[in-house]
Design an enzyme around this catalytic site. Structure first.
Site, short mmCIF file in Angstrom:
data_model
loop_
_atom_site.label_atom_id
_atom_site.label_comp_id
_atom_site.label_asym_id
_atom_site.label_seq_id
_atom_site.Cartn_x
_atom_site.Cartn_y
_atom_site.Cartn_z
N ASP A 66 8.75 3.79 -1.16
CA ASP A 66 8.01 3.36 0.03
C ASP A 66 6.69 2.73 -0.39
O ASP A 66 5.70 3.40 -0.47
CB ASP A 66 7.79 4.58 0.95
CG ASP A 66 7.15 4.22 2.28
OD1 ASP A 66 7.08 3.03 2.60
OD2 ASP A 66 6.70 5.13 2.98
N GLU A 115 -0.09 -1.11 5.82
CA GLU A 115 1.00 -0.61 6.67
C GLU A 115 0.86 0.88 6.96
O GLU A 115 1.03 1.33 8.09
CB GLU A 115 2.36 -0.89 6.02
CG GLU A 115 3.53 -0.76 6.98
CD GLU A 115 4.12 0.64 7.08
OE1 GLU A 115 4.91 0.87 8.00
OE2 GLU A 115 3.77 1.52 6.27
N ASP A 139 12.26 -1.41 4.17
CA ASP A 139 11.20 -0.40 4.19
C ASP A 139 11.67 0.86 4.91
O ASP A 139 10.92 1.49 5.65
CB ASP A 139 9.94 -0.98 4.87
CG ASP A 139 8.76 -0.04 4.82
OD1 ASP A 139 8.73 0.87 3.97
OD2 ASP A 139 7.85 -0.20 5.67
N ASP A 157 0.86 -1.20 0.00
CA ASP A 157 0.00 0.00 0.00
C ASP A 157 0.88 1.24 0.00
O ASP A 157 2.08 1.17 0.28
CB ASP A 157 -0.93 0.02 1.22
CG ASP A 157 -0.16 0.07 2.55
OD1 ASP A 157 0.84 -0.65 2.69
OD2 ASP A 157 -0.56 0.84 3.45
N ARG A 184 5.42 9.84 18.48
CA ARG A 184 6.41 8.80 18.19
C ARG A 184 7.00 8.40 19.53
O ARG A 184 7.53 9.24 20.26
CB ARG A 184 7.50 9.33 17.27
CG ARG A 184 7.01 9.74 15.90
CD ARG A 184 6.66 8.56 15.01
NE ARG A 184 5.94 9.00 13.83
CZ ARG A 184 5.69 8.23 12.78
NH1 ARG A 184 6.05 6.96 12.76
NH2 ARG A 184 5.04 8.71 11.75
N SER A 234 8.11 4.42 11.86
CA SER A 234 7.56 3.23 12.51
C SER A 234 7.13 2.19 11.48
O SER A 234 6.61 2.54 10.43
CB SER A 234 6.33 3.61 13.34
OG SER A 234 6.58 4.77 14.10
N1 BES Z 1 8.62 3.20 5.46
C1 BES Z 1 7.96 3.83 6.53
C2 BES Z 1 8.66 3.63 7.87
C3 BES Z 1 9.91 4.46 8.07
C4 BES Z 1 9.83 5.84 7.92
C5 BES Z 1 11.07 3.88 8.41
C6 BES Z 1 10.96 6.60 8.12
C7 BES Z 1 12.19 4.64 8.62
C8 BES Z 1 12.14 6.01 8.46
C9 BES Z 1 6.55 3.26 6.65
O1 BES Z 1 5.94 3.01 5.43
C10 BES Z 1 5.68 4.27 7.36
O2 BES Z 1 5.59 5.38 6.96
N2 BES Z 1 5.05 3.85 8.43
C11 BES Z 1 4.12 4.66 9.15
C12 BES Z 1 3.50 3.79 10.21
C13 BES Z 1 2.39 4.43 11.00
C14 BES Z 1 1.17 4.60 10.16
C15 BES Z 1 2.09 3.60 12.21
C16 BES Z 1 4.81 5.85 9.78
O3 BES Z 1 5.95 5.74 10.26
O4 BES Z 1 4.20 6.94 9.78
ZN ZN Z 2 7.04 2.06 4.10
#
Ligand code: BES
Ligand code: ZN
Length: 480
Positions: free
Chosen positions: A134, A168, A199, A102, A347, A421
């Site tokens: 991403d 995700e 990721d 996604d 966070r 995350s």
């Molecule tokens: N790929 C990112 C995670 C990430 C972001 C890893 C920056 C390292 C550095 C992932 O797709 C993402 O954006 N995850 C969300 C999760 C949230 C909805 C719980 C995020 O971090 O906002």
């Molecule tokens: Zn991601």
């Protein structure tokens, strides 16, 4: 003995254009998990991935995850899981890889220079498109690794287990229970020896990294309502208590300009900084200019790199995201919104327990609202929460990945944590009981979640070599 990767690498190079074509097809499917109207596209993207892997002989399944919590009319997109080769090769290690199919929402009108769902490659090899970095590029990286081994006639070095999800970016709804169930004896992920997730991104644009920590994310809504419907501010301004006035004051009390969270007790949950940890930051290849380049401005909170890295990796942050129900179109409409919902997230970092964070947040928001003595109604609730994760990089999984980085990029990687995350990372670690590694493909300037998201051609193609080389080194690495 170092594996001979030459023919695999050559095959990746000679198929580079086909791999970019595959990314183009994937980017063209607007698999936006946050948008109900796009749910069929998310499913379509999952099926595209499944079909690509089936064509290469992998054993694939699309597993339903049930209804979306709170939206019972809406089916969650499936977990696309698989095994390659289809039949387990005895005597070889089994590596479980995870990624998400996604993407974040994107509209040309947000400020994109190109159509977000059409891959657009410029003369410097920058491949623009939503999901390019991403996480469609890295997910297709695994598909391309399999295809390149077949085309090169190179024996596949490990048993590969795959888990790809479609929620995700919306907090991985439904996946935790699924992973836990599939790691049980006799189930699909039972025999994983280690986990690899691609990721995340390099800290800069030159030096690769291996990542052993992520922050958690607790996402909240504050709903304030009063009038039965939207009102004319000329008629009712000065006579009605306005929900938006209350909401902005409550939201404005959460965090200050320098990112300091105003919720009492929150920082007391944070693990203290040890001398050993403090000494790590200055050695990381990161400069304030890396930050300014990614920000597109010099509006950082700190002047020093160490404080900046700590602010991103090891301290909590609170961000305000938006207000649903507020007037947000261009122009000047004299409306008083009747009900507004403010969104913010925290966070989280070691040792913050999500439920303790929740109760501090709820009581602070209620107190701040009570201070206003408003006749409006307040409702504050958690939308989703994912836990932080910090692992040990002293493991054969990381040693193998470091060797693969050196082989492909001719440089030793930095060991990093990250501020973003991936909610299921900790779940994989706990459910498999095995080491989890984050092995990024893209770089700091890729602008994930932002306008003009891109993946550099070089990072994609060398990244495919990196993922493949990692599997070869992981197959040979002695147990540590
Ligand atoms: N790929 C990112 C995670 C990430 C972001 C890893 C920056 C390292 C550095 C992932 O797709 C993402 O954006 N995850 C969300 C999760 C949230 C909805 C719980 C995020 O971090 O906002
Ligand atoms: Zn991601």
């Amino acid at each position: 003995m170092a594996p001979n990767l030459d023919s695999f690498f050559q095959t990746v190079d000679s198929n580079a254009d086909a791999f970019i074509e595959r990314l183009r097809q994937a980017v063209a499917i607007p698999s936006i998990s946050a948008d109900e109207a796009r749910r069929q596209d998310v499913v379509k993207m999952g099926m595209f991935l499944k079909a690509q892997l089936e064509t290469l002989g992998a054993k694939m399944e699309a597993r339903p995850l049930g209804k979306q919590p709170g939206k019972e009319h809406l089916e969650l997109p499936p977990a696309v899981i698989g095994r390659y080769p289809a039949k387990k090769q005895e005597g070889k290690r089994t590596i479980l890889v995870y990624g998400h199919y996604d993407v974040q929402p994107a509209e040309k009108s947000d400020g994109w220079n190109t159509e977000p769902f059409e891959l657009s490659v410029d003369d410097k090899g920058r491949m623009y498109g939503r999901g390019s970095t991403d996480d469609k590029g890295p997910v297709l990286g695994w598909v391309n690794v399999i295809e390149s081994h077949q085309k090169a006639g190179v024996d596949f070095p490990v048993n590969l287990l795959m888990c790809f999800e479609g929620m995700e970016e919306y907090g991985s709804e439904g996946l935790d229970d699924f992973i836990v169930a599939e790691c049980k004896p006799g189930k699909f992920f039972e025999d994983a020896d280690a986990v690899c997730i691609s990721d995340n991104y390099w800290l800069g644009t030159e030096k690769p990294c291996l990542t052993y920590g992520l922050r958690g994310c607790s996402y909240y809504s504050i709903e304030i309502s009063g009038p039965g419907q939207d009102l004319h501010s000329g008629v009712f301004g000065g006579t009605a208590q306005e929900p938006m006035t209350d909401l902005t004051r409550v939201m404005g009390s959460l965090v200050d300009t320098n990112g300091k969270i105003q919720i009492p007790g929150l920082y007391e949950l944070v693990a203290p900084l040890t001398k050993e940890e403090q000494s790590l930051y200055s050695n990381i290849a990161f400069t304030m200019d890396n930050l300014y380049e990614s920000l597109g401005s010099k509006t950082g909170i700190f002047d020093k790199k160490e404080e900046t890295l700590m602010g991103r990796w090891r301290y909590p942050s609170l961000s305000l995201h938006g207000i649903e129900g507020a007037f947000s179109q261009p122009g000047a409409k004299t409306v008083i919104p009747a009900k507004v919902t403010g969104k913010f997230s925290i966070r989280t970092v070691p040792d913050m327990e999500p439920h303790e964070v929740d109760s501090l947040v709820f009581s602070y928001v209620k107190d701040q609202f009570a201070k206003l003595s408003s006749k409006n109604k307040l409702n504050v609730f958690l939308q989703h929460s994912g836990k932080w994760w910090v692992a040990s990089p002293n493991h054969w999984n990381f040693t193998a990945a470091a060797k693969a980085v050196e082989k492909v990029w001719k440089i030793k990687p930095d060991l990093t944590r990250e501020g973003g995350s991936i909610p299921v990372t900790l779940t994989f670690e706990q459910a498999t009981g095995k080491n989890v590694l984050l092995l990024p493909m893209g770089s700091s300037t890729d602008a994930a979640h932002s306008i003009n998201e891109k993946l550099d051609r070089k990072n994609y193609i060398e990244g495919i070599k990196l993922l493949g080389a990692y599997l070869h080194y992981v197959a040979e690495e002695p147990t540590s």
